[in-house]
Design an enzyme around this catalytic site. Structure first.
Site, PDB file in Angstrom:
ATOM      1  N   HIS A 111       0.853  -1.185   0.000  1.00 56.90           N
ATOM      2  CA  HIS A 111       0.000   0.000   0.000  1.00 56.90           C
ATOM      3  C   HIS A 111       0.892   1.240   0.000  1.00 56.90           C
ATOM      4  CE1 HIS A 111      -2.800   3.045   1.542  1.00 56.90           C
ATOM      5  NE2 HIS A 111      -3.784   2.244   1.150  1.00 56.90           N
ATOM      6  N   GLU A 189      -3.197   1.753  -7.292  1.00 58.11           N
ATOM      7  CA  GLU A 189      -3.387   2.999  -6.547  1.00 58.11           C
ATOM      8  C   GLU A 189      -2.784   4.171  -7.325  1.00 58.11           C
ATOM      9  OE1 GLU A 189      -2.959   2.883  -1.923  1.00 58.11           O
ATOM     10  OE2 GLU A 189      -1.273   1.808  -2.778  1.00 58.11           O
ATOM     11  N   GLY A 195      -6.108  11.637  -1.657  1.00 56.22           N
ATOM     12  CA  GLY A 195      -6.034  12.671  -0.634  1.00 56.22           C
ATOM     13  C   GLY A 195      -7.013  13.798  -0.893  1.00 56.22           C
TER      14      GLY A 195
END
Length: 273
Positions: A111, A189, A195
């Site tokens: 991650h 990702e 964000g």
């Protein structure tokens, strides 16, 4: 087979400490989430659900014996306990043996938050970032050796976006080097888009990335790791080379957090129900 993962990061931390736990007391949180969802997920046989809990909640979640949910850990250490060898001198770390012994069936590796941690350490040591791939590769091998399925996250940062093909290829080739990939699922990702205030990639961008990853890996299962939520579920479900998604939150305003009823809404949107 569609694959839906949920990463319950920071859900064991009370709001007054900066977490997003607004549903249940900490000691009941994991168990109650399972109770709310177990049984409701009957009829979703074409979908595999994996919930990734912090280590402190693994046992509580596993106690509920979910019939339609696989319980996993939020990562494992790159070194493992060995019979006749290292019996566990990994103070502060969580070896694959511990996850397996607790009953976990899967784990998340690579991650962007884990990669950023390694990058910070490497930068401070003025070392070669290729070491990052070696560390993650060791974690993948250790997890698979303990019988854990692996969700392996890859993705490019803003600085890497211009060379995204080379970046993703290196992450795949080195991170999964000499690995039996039959128990590995990839999570893409787009780190540059994650964000508050960031603009998520559109369908064309995700399709371009997904097509490349599928070609590079010979069709390895691939889910969208940039956040499966209500406002992108239908779009992601329409992309042939995206096999599912990773959910971190279900409500992004008001009392931010994970809500079982909104989880089911996301899943049903994704599945076109």
């Amino acid at each position: 087979m569609k694959k839906i993962y949920v990463n319950f990061k920071r859900f064991d931390i009370p709001k007054e400490y900066g977490g997003v736990n607004s549903l249940y007391p900490i000691d009941l949180w994991a168990g109650n989430i399972i109770k709310d969802l177990d049984g409701v997920l009957e009829g979703y046989e074409d979908t595999e659900f994996t919930f990734l809990f912090p280590e402190s909640h693994l046992l509580k979640a596993l106690e509920e014996k979910p019939s339609h949910i696989k319980i996993g850990s939020q990562g494992v250490y790159r070194k493992d306990v060995a019979k006749g060898g290292n019996f566990g001198a990994f103070t502060t770390f969580f070896p694959p043996a511990a996850a397996s012994a607790m009953g976990a069936k899967a784990t998340l590796i690579g991650h962007c938050e884990e990669r950023n941690n390694y990058k910070e350490l490497i930068k401070k040591a003025r070392g070669d970032e290729k070491v990052l791939h070696e560390f993650l590769n060791e974690s993948v091998k250790g997890a698979l050796a303990r019988g854990l399925d692996v969700l392996f996250a890859i993705g490019e940062s803003a600085d890497e976006q211009a060379n995204w093909k080379e970046v993703l290829k290196e992450q795949i080739d080195l991170g999964l080097k000499d690995v039996d990939r039959s128990k590995v699922t990839l999570a893409y990702e787009p780190v540059w888009a994650i964000g508050p205030g960031k603009t998520p990639p559109d369908k064309a961008y995700i399709e371009k990335i997904a097509d490349f990853i599928k070609e590079e890996t010979g069709g390895l299962d691939l889910v969208y790791g940039g956040g499966l939520k209500a406002d992108n579920a239908k779009m992601l479900a329409s992309i042939d080379n995206i096999d599912g998604g990773l959910i971190a939150l279900t409500r992004f305003s008001g009392d931010i957090g994970f809500y079982p009823e909104e989880f089911l809404e996301i899943v049903n949107i994704y599945r076109g129900v």
